[in-house]
Design an enzyme around this catalytic site. Structure first.
Site, PDB file in Angstrom:
ATOM      1  N   VAL A  22       0.894  -1.168  -0.286  1.00 38.92           N
ATOM      2  CA  VAL A  22       0.206  -0.210  -0.011  1.00 38.92           C
ATOM      3  C   VAL A  22       1.076   1.369   0.033  1.00 38.92           C
ATOM      4  O   VAL A  22       0.436   2.432  -0.831  1.00 38.92           O
ATOM      5  CB  VAL A  22      -0.561  -0.403   1.158  1.00 38.92           C
ATOM      6  CG1 VAL A  22      -1.137   1.049   1.244  1.00 38.92           C
ATOM      7  CG2 VAL A  22      -2.374  -1.278   0.917  1.00 38.92           C
ATOM      8  N   THR A 128      -5.385  -0.716   7.192  1.00 36.76           N
ATOM      9  CA  THR A 128      -6.467  -1.034   8.000  1.00 36.76           C
ATOM     10  C   THR A 128      -6.695  -1.231   9.449  1.00 36.76           C
ATOM     11  O   THR A 128      -6.531  -1.543   9.895  1.00 36.76           O
ATOM     12  CB  THR A 128      -7.420  -2.519   6.830  1.00 36.76           C
ATOM     13  OG1 THR A 128      -6.465  -2.066   6.040  1.00 36.76           O
ATOM     14  CG2 THR A 128      -8.062  -2.527   7.340  1.00 36.76           C
ATOM     15  N   PHE A 254     -16.084 -10.384  -8.120  1.00 37.45           N
ATOM     16  CA  PHE A 254     -16.726 -11.873  -6.762  1.00 37.45           C
ATOM     17  C   PHE A 254     -17.295 -12.691  -6.495  1.00 37.45           C
ATOM     18  O   PHE A 254     -18.043 -13.552  -5.590  1.00 37.45           O
ATOM     19  CB  PHE A 254     -17.138 -10.356  -5.570  1.00 37.45           C
ATOM     20  CG  PHE A 254     -15.594 -10.085  -5.205  1.00 37.45           C
ATOM     21  CD1 PHE A 254     -14.467 -10.543  -4.590  1.00 37.45           C
ATOM     22  CD2 PHE A 254     -15.320  -8.642  -5.671  1.00 37.45           C
ATOM     23  CE1 PHE A 254     -13.725  -9.839  -4.609  1.00 37.45           C
ATOM     24  CE2 PHE A 254     -14.132  -8.028  -5.883  1.00 37.45           C
ATOM     25  CZ  PHE A 254     -13.287  -8.754  -5.065  1.00 37.45           C
ATOM     26  N   LEU A 255     -18.069 -13.011  -7.879  1.00 39.24           N
ATOM     27  CA  LEU A 255     -18.856 -14.273  -8.247  1.00 39.24           C
ATOM     28  C   LEU A 255     -18.033 -15.102  -8.304  1.00 39.24           C
ATOM     29  O   LEU A 255     -19.180 -16.538  -9.270  1.00 39.24           O
ATOM     30  CB  LEU A 255     -20.335 -13.955  -8.877  1.00 39.24           C
ATOM     31  CG  LEU A 255     -21.486 -13.069  -8.069  1.00 39.24           C
ATOM     32  CD1 LEU A 255     -22.665 -12.990  -9.083  1.00 39.24           C
ATOM     33  CD2 LEU A 255     -21.759 -14.146  -6.985  1.00 39.24           C
ATOM     34  N   GLY A 258     -14.299 -21.178  -6.470  1.00 36.52           N
ATOM     35  CA  GLY A 258     -12.959 -21.279  -6.190  1.00 36.52           C
ATOM     36  C   GLY A 258     -12.030 -22.420  -4.759  1.00 36.52           C
ATOM     37  O   GLY A 258     -12.947 -22.715  -4.247  1.00 36.52           O
ATOM     38  N   GLY A 262      -7.484 -15.446  -0.037  1.00 46.41           N
ATOM     39  CA  GLY A 262      -6.289 -15.009   1.114  1.00 46.41           C
ATOM     40  C   GLY A 262      -5.953 -14.089   0.562  1.00 46.41           C
ATOM     41  O   GLY A 262      -7.036 -12.765   0.486  1.00 46.41           O
ATOM     42  N   CYS A 265      -5.659  -9.045   2.976  1.00 45.51           N
ATOM     43  CA  CYS A 265      -7.006  -8.837   3.646  1.00 45.51           C
ATOM     44  C   CYS A 265      -7.780  -8.898   4.099  1.00 45.51           C
ATOM     45  O   CYS A 265      -8.001  -9.378   5.342  1.00 45.51           O
ATOM     46  CB  CYS A 265      -7.344  -7.534   2.500  1.00 45.51           C
ATOM     47  SG  CYS A 265      -5.310  -6.039   2.368  1.00 45.51           S
ATOM     48  N   ARG A 332       1.343 -14.179   1.068  1.00 43.91           N
ATOM     49  CA  ARG A 332       0.069 -13.992   2.480  1.00 43.91           C
ATOM     50  C   ARG A 332      -0.858 -15.017   1.874  1.00 43.91           C
ATOM     51  O   ARG A 332      -1.868 -14.211   1.831  1.00 43.91           O
ATOM     52  CB  ARG A 332      -0.112 -12.532   3.016  1.00 43.91           C
ATOM     53  CG  ARG A 332       1.251 -12.361   3.582  1.00 43.91           C
ATOM     54  CD  ARG A 332       1.220 -11.430   3.891  1.00 43.91           C
ATOM     55  NE  ARG A 332       1.574  -9.823   2.645  1.00 43.91           N
ATOM     56  CZ  ARG A 332       1.440  -8.513   2.752  1.00 43.91           C
ATOM     57  NH1 ARG A 332       1.906  -7.634   4.501  1.00 43.91           N
ATOM     58  NH2 ARG A 332       1.352  -7.837   1.857  1.00 43.91           N
TER      59      ARG A 332
HETATM   60  N1  LIG Z   1      -2.037  -5.336   0.858  1.00 39.11           N
HETATM   61  C1  LIG Z   1      -2.784  -4.422   0.217  1.00 39.11           C
HETATM   62  O1  LIG Z   1      -3.899  -5.099  -0.826  1.00 39.11           O
HETATM   63  C2  LIG Z   1      -3.988  -3.531   0.489  1.00 39.11           C
HETATM   64  C3  LIG Z   1      -4.876  -3.188   0.512  1.00 39.11           C
HETATM   65  C4  LIG Z   1      -5.690  -2.184   1.231  1.00 39.11           C
HETATM   66  C5  LIG Z   1      -5.809  -1.893   2.937  1.00 39.11           C
HETATM   67  N2  LIG Z   1      -4.676  -3.065   2.988  1.00 39.11           N
HETATM   68  C6  LIG Z   1      -3.760  -2.075   5.067  1.00 39.11           C
HETATM   69  O2  LIG Z   1      -2.830  -1.287   4.531  1.00 39.11           O
HETATM   70  C7  LIG Z   1      -1.539  -1.682   5.371  1.00 39.11           C
HETATM   71  C8  LIG Z   1      -0.139  -2.077   5.072  1.00 39.11           C
HETATM   72  O3  LIG Z   1      -0.727  -2.949   3.835  1.00 39.11           O
HETATM   73  P1  LIG Z   1       0.181  -3.770   3.877  1.00 39.11           P
HETATM   74  O4  LIG Z   1       0.147  -5.031   1.948  1.00 39.11           O
HETATM   75  O5  LIG Z   1       1.340  -2.786   2.919  1.00 39.11           O
HETATM   76  O6  LIG Z   1       1.967  -4.554   4.166  1.00 39.11           O
HETATM   77  P2  LIG Z   1       3.069  -5.171   4.127  1.00 39.11           P
HETATM   78  O7  LIG Z   1       3.484  -5.671   5.000  1.00 39.11           O
HETATM   79  O8  LIG Z   1       3.591  -5.192   2.458  1.00 39.11           O
HETATM   80  O9  LIG Z   1       3.835  -3.200   4.174  1.00 39.11           O
HETATM   81  C9  LIG Z   1       3.823  -2.648   5.712  1.00 39.11           C
HETATM   82  C10 LIG Z   1       5.682  -1.941   5.786  1.00 39.11           C
HETATM   83  O10 LIG Z   1       5.711  -0.752   6.854  1.00 39.11           O
HETATM   84  C11 LIG Z   1       7.096  -1.040   7.446  1.00 39.11           C
HETATM   85  N3  LIG Z   1       6.563  -0.882   8.429  1.00 39.11           N
HETATM   86  C12 LIG Z   1       6.650  -2.058   9.049  1.00 39.11           C
HETATM   87  N4  LIG Z   1       6.197  -1.016  11.595  1.00 39.11           N
HETATM   88  C13 LIG Z   1       7.172   0.274  10.794  1.00 39.11           C
HETATM   89  C14 LIG Z   1       7.309   1.285  11.251  1.00 39.11           C
HETATM   90  N5  LIG Z   1       7.200   1.750  12.822  1.00 39.11           N
HETATM   91  N6  LIG Z   1       7.303   2.537  10.895  1.00 39.11           N
HETATM   92  C15 LIG Z   1       8.055   2.580   8.900  1.00 39.11           C
HETATM   93  N7  LIG Z   1       7.340   1.473   8.492  1.00 39.11           N
HETATM   94  C16 LIG Z   1       7.080   0.463   9.529  1.00 39.11           C
HETATM   95  C17 LIG Z   1       7.240  -2.502   7.005  1.00 39.11           C
HETATM   96  O11 LIG Z   1       8.706  -2.964   7.287  1.00 39.11           O
HETATM   97  C18 LIG Z   1       6.809  -2.638   5.613  1.00 39.11           C
HETATM   98  O12 LIG Z   1       7.622  -2.570   4.058  1.00 39.11           O
HETATM   99  C19 LIG Z   1      -2.719  -3.264   6.181  1.00 39.11           C
HETATM  100  O13 LIG Z   1      -3.061  -2.392   7.734  1.00 39.11           O
HETATM  101  C20 LIG Z   1      -3.912  -3.046   4.891  1.00 39.11           C
HETATM  102  O14 LIG Z   1      -4.829  -4.187   6.114  1.00 39.11           O
HETATM  103  C21 LIG Z   1      -3.944  -3.384   2.732  1.00 39.11           C
END
Ligand SMILES: NC(=O)c1ccc[n+]([C@@H]2O[C@H](COP(=O)([O-])OP(=O)(O)OC[C@H]3O[C@@H](n4cnc5c(N)ncnc54)[C@H](O)[C@@H]3O)[C@@H](O)[C@H]2O)c1
Length: 438
Positions: A22, A128, A254-255, A258, A262, A265, A332
């Protein structure tokens, strides 16, 4: 693909804390819109790679976008330079599940604690988080003498695999705030995207994100249950979903039946909402079923394999696709993790291939034999299972597959293959909920 836009002098610098899926997409997207972006991460190796121009994750178009906007993207492990340059601090750190299923907010809290008192900065929450997190952070700020630090909830809805496109063309932008300068600034920042805006209070913004993901997960588990009933009754879930999806009240997305959902999120957000409800004294019965259906769905492939092969001891099964969905290397909560473990537990050997996730998968899948290509993975196997619907699997030459495989069974865990093409090659096709054609 992403030509850098001319510098827009009215675009304020911003900071993004956490440069994962993100954070990095958000940073690259805003850089594309003309903002200087200060990217902060505690992972020094990740920051070093980004500084060298390497993008550590696979996401279509992201490397090109980062490269095209390199001059506007600054990577650091220190908060201080980001605070010096930017007023809006987007927080995109991970919020993984704890053992109880609640969201683990330790990374969020570490950022909150590290911020200094300030009347010119705002924390903009992209991660999130459970409903009430904004209020809890407000209390922490107050107790730490940071009363003037502004807070905005701005949940992210991008999908891995099309994250940059989703950032640049969102269905909506949600901004939850208590009506101060920071909410207005976030709204202005997103204005060039022209997306519908939902400006609301912090708690409602937090709930919108959790409810949206829970609804989508529910839709997936619903069609998976329908597919299981289709298997019992001879109906074809692909036809059923098409007929349902044309109803405007339902819609086609989303229908797809499968192996279940996973990723980083849906599993954690559904569980977090269920726990949030439970902690507030409400038993969210529907979500309990959504989770259970999803867990059982991943395992249904085992019964299909056993139906055709009998005991799996000594058999070799190819898994085509390992990532939790196509166009990403994110493993993940991928269904492949459960499947590989179940197959090994039943005595089978597992051969696997994924176009981009192998590097990540190698550290997670012990004892699995990795193949360099799909056809290599299929040589001399007793059965194959399509786990991730990568386009290259859809386009396989099934006559060549039939020549290479020892056995005949093809399990289409994503209902993405041409059933007639597979059977015409003399192979046995087993989809998810595809019924019989008699
Ligand atoms: N991946 C998705 O598709 C998606 C979509 C929407 C929302 N989200 C939400 O966004 C958030 C991030 O998800 P993601 O998939 O990008 O996670 P991610 O694990 O890919 O990235 C998180 C990053 O934060 C860094 N980090 C951790 N602690 C830190 C700190 N104290 N200071 C600075 N950096 C720090 C980590 O090193 C890592 O690079 C989550 O809450 C997730 O639920 C994810």
């Amino acid at each position: 693909m992403y030509p850098r836009r001319p510098m827009a002098s009215d675009r304020a610098p911003i900071a993004v804390i956490g440069t994962g899926y993100v954070g990095l997409v958000t940073a690259a997207g805003f850089a594309q819109l003309g903002n200087e972006v200060w990217c902060v991460d505690i992972d020094a190796e990740k920051i070093a790679r980004l500084e060298r121009g390497e993008v550590p994750i696979f996401e279509p178009g992201l490397a090109e976008c980062v490269m095209a906007n390199r001059e506007r993207l600054h990577f650091t492990t220190e908060l201080v330079p980001a605070l010096e340059h930017a007023r809006l601090l987007f927080v995109a750190v991970g919020t993984p599940p704890t053992y109880s299923g609640d969201a683990d907010l330790s990374a969020v809290n570490a950022v909150v604690d590290a911020l200094p008192a300030s009347d010119r900065h705002a924390l903009v929450m992209k991660s999130t988080v459970p409903v009430g997190t904004g209020a809890a952070i407000r209390r922490t700020f107050d107790s730490q003498g940071k009363q003037q630090f502004a807070y905005v909830s701005c949940p992210e809805f991008l999908r891995e695999g099309s994250a940059l496109e989703d950032f640049l063309h969102p269905d909506r932008v949600v901004v939850g705030d208590d009506g101060n300068w920071a909410g207005d600034a976030v709204v202005d920042l997103y204005a060039p995207l022209g997306a519908p805006l939902v400006r609301t209070d912090v708690r409602s913004a937090e709930m919108i994100k959790l409810a949206a993901n829970a609804f989508l997960a529910t839709k997936i588990s619903f069609i998976n249950e329908i597919s299981n009933v289709c298997e019992e009754t001879g109906a074809d879930v692909v036809e059923v979903a098409r007929g349902m999806g044309l109803d405007k009240r339902i819609g086609p997305s989303f229908l797809k039946a499968g192996l279940g959902y996973g990723g980083s999120c849906f599993p954690k957000d559904v569980s977090a909402l269920k726990q949030l409800a439970g902690n507030s004294g409400y038993h969210f019965q529907l979500l309990t079923s959504v989770i259970e259906v999803n867990e059982l769905q991943k395992r249904r492939v085992m019964a299909k394999l056993q139906k055709h092969l009998g005991s799996l001891v000594g058999r070799t099964v190819a898994l085509l696709g390992l990532a939790f969905k196509p166009q990403t290397d994110d493993m993940r909560e991928a269904s492949s993790l459960v499947l590989a473990a179940r197959l090994q537990a039943d005595g089978a050997k597992v051969r696997a291939y994924d176009p981009v996730a192998e590097e990540v998968a190698r550290s997670l899948l012990v004892g699995v034999d990795f193949a360099p290509g799909a056809l290599d993975a299929l040589s001399d196997v007793d059965a194959c299972v399509v786990v991730t619907e990568w386009p290259e699997f859809v386009d396989l030459d099934w006559d060549e597959v039939a020549r290479r495989m020892r056995g005949r069974l093809v399990v289409d865990g994503r209902n993405c293959l041409d059933r007639d093409g597979v059977t015409a090659a003399g192979l046995i096709y087993e989809g998810m909920g595809r019924g019989n054609r008699a």
